[in-house]
Design an enzyme around this catalytic site. Sequence first.
Site, short mmCIF file in Angstrom:
data_model
loop_
_atom_site.label_atom_id
_atom_site.label_comp_id
_atom_site.label_asym_id
_atom_site.label_seq_id
_atom_site.Cartn_x
_atom_site.Cartn_y
_atom_site.Cartn_z
N LYS A 29 74.93 99.07 -50.42
CA LYS A 29 75.91 98.84 -49.87
C LYS A 29 76.71 97.16 -50.55
CE LYS A 29 78.35 100.19 -45.83
NZ LYS A 29 77.90 100.37 -44.80
N SER A 61 81.02 104.41 -43.33
CA SER A 61 82.30 103.61 -44.62
C SER A 61 81.30 103.48 -45.52
CB SER A 61 81.94 102.71 -43.69
OG SER A 61 80.52 101.82 -43.50
N SER A 82 77.22 105.59 -40.26
CA SER A 82 78.16 105.12 -41.46
C SER A 82 76.52 105.43 -42.53
CB SER A 82 78.63 103.72 -41.83
OG SER A 82 79.78 103.37 -41.32
N1 GLN Z 1 82.81 105.12 -38.42
C1 GLN Z 1 81.98 104.11 -37.62
C2 GLN Z 1 83.21 102.74 -37.59
O1 GLN Z 1 84.49 103.62 -37.84
C3 GLN Z 1 81.53 103.89 -38.53
C4 GLN Z 1 81.14 102.76 -39.15
C5 GLN Z 1 79.46 101.85 -39.19
O2 GLN Z 1 79.12 102.35 -38.78
N2 GLN Z 1 79.41 101.02 -39.82
O3 GLN Z 1 83.13 102.03 -36.88
#
Ligand code: GLN
Length: 517
Positions: A81, A156, A180
């Site tokens: 990532k 994400s 995420s």
């Molecule tokens: N959907 C969550 C957010 O927007 C997840 C973020 C993450 O785990 N990096 O904050």
Amino acid sequence: MSATELTHLSAAELSAKLTAGEVSAAEVTEAHLKRIADVEPHVHAFLYVNEQAAAVAADIDARRAAGEELGPLAGVPLAIKDVLVTTDMPSTSGSKILEGWMSPYDATVVSRSRAAGLVPLGKTNMDEFAMGSSTEHSAYGPTHNPWALDRIPGGSGGGSAAAVAAFEAPFALGSDTGGSIRQPAHVTGTVGVKPTYGAVSRYGAIALASSLDQVGPCSRSVLDAGLLQDVIGGHDHHDSTSLKDAWPSMAAAAREGATGEVLKGLRVGVVKQLQGDGIQAGVAQRFSESLALLQAQGAEIVEIDAPHFEYAVAAYYLILPAEASSNLAKFDSVRFGLRVTPEGGGTVEQVMAATREAGFGPEVKRRIILGTYALSAGYYDAYYGSAQKVRTLIQRDFASAFAQVDVIASPSAPTTAFKLGEKVDDPMAMYLNDITTIPANLAGIPGISVPNGLAPEDGLPVGIQFMAPACEDARLYRVGAALEALVEAEWGGPLWAKSPLLTAAGLSDTSLTAGRA
Ligand code: GLN
């Protein structure tokens, strides 16, 4: 074995073939690079493909041929990532503000992966600075879900999940601050693990919310996730939050769990507040079916009341922006990446403002504004302070739950993959995707999402989540692998073998199940 078949093998299977000398690292890497070249125009899981991958693989082969003792995973490809910094590939965290920026050092999880002989294939797409649940907030365009190209791959870490689901890599590294890793796993029919807070080093993970961020694996099998966590986990003196504990092998736990023995007498908690409202009917149906499967194997299902979970999303969306606004202050046009100078020059402040205005996307700006407001004098107690109190109450809900049960189960996310564009302009709808994953981050406990069949209404993948007390990651791998075996028996094989992968895009692939013994 054909190149296509090689890309369908798990990391465990590739490792066995590589160590037996049945296949070379060069062949395995070439097969995956070819797959990437074929599907990327449709999926867009990668922001950068590693030009050095073939050379790294050739080096592994040469060292193996020279009799060097290499780790069991040497020669297995890995996707990374883009939130994780790398010296030989750009690291953007999905943002324009870091376009082209090269890190002077590797993230610890990256250097450990290299030391294990894993071959980095490239950097995967993500929502900008890991803010989002669909990968649509990437400054470089969205990733498409390999199960249905008009749908989101989650976020994400949608790029890592899609790369694994599209057979571009057997496994990948992700980060999970509010879901995420687990939510993309849910919508792409893959496995995703958020380890215990402190189990895996965050050194070199571009920080989003430091009290929540955790790095972890995604893969097509629970065993592969365990193999990767064994490589990246354990104490790192570069990360002050890194735990000093000695960890058992997660891969061994996954192997043990696959026998199903762990389910006898296992107490599985089902949280009332993670059921019902907002959960798609087919997701709920597959969840109850799996509970029945667990029960049939001797598990006991216990209803759990966690009264404060209903405030988890609200608390998270104050704590996260507060921490993010502070973490992102370092992107000031001086130290990293982009610098925009207003026409005719400007003061330092004007250059900083112009750079941040041009470099950050709308979701990042929204959260910086929210977070700065929540932390400002006069509002701090009402917003940030209250959210921290809710966080403590949620931790207590978990503590009392784990006094009664060994693991907690829930759907990994409320719905199957929604359409690209459907929620991107509605932040509230986007935030509600995280309802089932956020509690684990707020409490620092581990969570795993395991493929749990396809939803009857749309034929798209769904996941089941298990959570365990802090430092009981191995328990999750045991239970996850046990459930994976039950679901595979129910569906007549691994879920990924059912992927109608890319047929719609004219890339029909009839040999999808061929590589699996
Ligand atoms: N959907 C969550 C957010 O927007 C997840 C973020 C993450 O785990 N990096 O904050």
